[in-house]
Design a protein around this motif. Sequence first.
Motif, PDB file in Angstrom:
ATOM      1  N   VAL A 282      41.937 113.120  85.638  1.00 19.41           N
ATOM      2  CA  VAL A 282      42.571 114.439  85.637  1.00 19.41           C
ATOM      3  C   VAL A 282      41.531 115.476  85.228  1.00 19.41           C
ATOM      4  O   VAL A 282      40.891 115.331  84.180  1.00 19.41           O
ATOM      5  CB  VAL A 282      43.773 114.457  84.672  1.00 19.41           C
ATOM      6  CG1 VAL A 282      44.286 115.864  84.448  1.00 19.41           C
ATOM      7  CG2 VAL A 282      44.877 113.552  85.203  1.00 19.41           C
ATOM      8  N   PRO A 283      41.343 116.530  86.027  1.00 26.43           N
ATOM      9  CA  PRO A 283      40.334 117.544  85.680  1.00 26.43           C
ATOM     10  C   PRO A 283      40.649 118.213  84.345  1.00 26.43           C
ATOM     11  O   PRO A 283      41.811 118.505  84.039  1.00 26.43           O
ATOM     12  CB  PRO A 283      40.431 118.552  86.832  1.00 26.43           C
ATOM     13  CG  PRO A 283      41.111 117.838  87.938  1.00 26.43           C
ATOM     14  CD  PRO A 283      42.010 116.825  87.308  1.00 26.43           C
ATOM     15  N   VAL A 284      39.597 118.456  83.568  1.00 31.32           N
ATOM     16  CA  VAL A 284      39.733 119.120  82.271  1.00 31.32           C
ATOM     17  C   VAL A 284      39.021 120.465  82.348  1.00 31.32           C
ATOM     18  O   VAL A 284      37.813 120.527  82.590  1.00 31.32           O
ATOM     19  CB  VAL A 284      39.148 118.267  81.135  1.00 31.32           C
ATOM     20  CG1 VAL A 284      39.260 119.005  79.797  1.00 31.32           C
ATOM     21  CG2 VAL A 284      39.854 116.910  81.064  1.00 31.32           C
TER      22      VAL A 284
ATOM     23  N   ALA B  78      42.783 115.017  76.027  1.00 37.58           N
ATOM     24  CA  ALA B  78      41.547 115.135  76.803  1.00 37.58           C
ATOM     25  C   ALA B  78      40.982 113.764  77.145  1.00 37.58           C
ATOM     26  O   ALA B  78      40.541 113.522  78.276  1.00 37.58           O
ATOM     27  CB  ALA B  78      40.521 115.970  76.032  1.00 37.58           C
ATOM     28  N   GLN B  79      40.995 112.852  76.197  1.00 39.08           N
ATOM     29  CA  GLN B  79      40.495 111.500  76.457  1.00 39.08           C
ATOM     30  C   GLN B  79      41.331 110.812  77.527  1.00 39.08           C
ATOM     31  O   GLN B  79      40.798 110.181  78.449  1.00 39.08           O
ATOM     32  CB  GLN B  79      40.488 110.695  75.156  1.00 39.08           C
ATOM     33  CG  GLN B  79      39.468 111.162  74.138  1.00 39.08           C
ATOM     34  CD  GLN B  79      39.602 110.429  72.813  1.00 39.08           C
ATOM     35  OE1 GLN B  79      40.395 109.491  72.675  1.00 39.08           O
ATOM     36  NE2 GLN B  79      38.826 110.856  71.825  1.00 39.08           N
ATOM     37  N   ALA B  80      42.650 110.936  77.418  1.00 34.56           N
ATOM     38  CA  ALA B  80      43.529 110.303  78.399  1.00 34.56           C
ATOM     39  C   ALA B  80      43.346 110.931  79.780  1.00 34.56           C
ATOM     40  O   ALA B  80      43.347 110.231  80.799  1.00 34.56           O
ATOM     41  CB  ALA B  80      44.980 110.427  77.950  1.00 34.56           C
ATOM     42  N   ALA B  81      43.171 112.256  79.823  1.00 33.66           N
ATOM     43  CA  ALA B  81      42.982 112.938  81.097  1.00 33.66           C
ATOM     44  C   ALA B  81      41.703 112.476  81.779  1.00 33.66           C
ATOM     45  O   ALA B  81      41.691 112.176  82.984  1.00 33.66           O
ATOM     46  CB  ALA B  81      42.959 114.454  80.882  1.00 33.66           C
ATOM     47  N   ARG B  82      40.626 112.407  81.025  1.00 33.52           N
ATOM     48  CA  ARG B  82      39.346 111.983  81.624  1.00 33.52           C
ATOM     49  C   ARG B  82      39.448 110.554  82.152  1.00 33.52           C
ATOM     50  O   ARG B  82      38.945 110.256  83.242  1.00 33.52           O
ATOM     51  CB  ARG B  82      38.235 112.111  80.588  1.00 33.52           C
ATOM     52  CG  ARG B  82      37.942 113.563  80.187  1.00 33.52           C
ATOM     53  CD  ARG B  82      36.873 113.655  79.117  1.00 33.52           C
ATOM     54  NE  ARG B  82      36.718 115.018  78.647  1.00 33.52           N
ATOM     55  CZ  ARG B  82      36.900 115.400  77.382  1.00 33.52           C
ATOM     56  NH1 ARG B  82      37.239 114.507  76.449  1.00 33.52           N
ATOM     57  NH2 ARG B  82      36.752 116.669  77.040  1.00 33.52           N
TER      58      ARG B  82
END
Length: 217
Positions: free
Chosen positions: A75-77, A67-71
Motif C-alpha cells: 500500500v503506498p505511503v 505504516a509497517q503494515a501498509a508497506r
Amino acid sequence: MSLPGIPDYPLPRSLPQTRAPFTLDPARAALLIHDMQAYFCAAYGEGALTRPTSALSQAVEAIGRLAQAARRAGVPVFYTAQKGNQFRPDRGLQADLWGAGMKAQPEHEEIIAPLAPQEGDITLVKHRYSAFQRSNLAPLMRARGRDQLLITGIYAHIGCLATATEAFQRDIEPFFVADALADFSEDWHRRALDWVADCSGVPVLAQDMVATLEGQA
C-alpha cells in the motif's frame, strides 16, 4: 497567532456511527501520514513522544504500526511536510491565523524520527490545510489505482479533516483513523470524528485497519 500548548488527553477509542458504507480494500488504499513534523509535534510539550499519556505518543505508535503494515501489503505511503520560511504571499491567509509558521531548519521541518519516511514512500510539499491542495497527491493515487485514503497525523480537526473532506469531494473514500490522529484536545478530536462520520467518511481504529492490511479481517 501561534500554535497552542496541547495538554495530554486520551485518544478516542469509541467511534461515532458513520453514514458511509465504505470498506477498506488494501488493493485500493493508500496511507497518508499528515504533517508529522517536529514543529507541529512540539506543541505537545517536551517529552511528549515518550510520555504514554500524551495524545502524540499514542498516535505515533498507531501510525507506526499502520505504516509497517501498509508497506508489507504494498500500500503506498504518502507524507505531507511544509517548508519553512514561506514567502508571505505564498503562505496566504494562513499567516493571518497562524503567523509566519516554521523556519527553514531541521528542528522544524523534519518528520519526527519514529515516523521517518522509508525507501519507496512519497513525501509531498504541503501548502494549505488539505493535502490535496497544490500537490499531486490525487494524480499519484490515480496512477497507482488507489481511490481510498487512510488518514493519520495532526491535527485532526484542521488539515486532517480538510483532507478527508476534499478526498470525498474527489470521489476518494476517506478512512479517518481515530487513534492514529492527534489534536488540540479530546473535544476537538471528537468533533472531527463526528463531522467525518456524518459528512465524508468512516472513522476507524488502527488495530482494525492493520488487521485488514495484513489479511486478517
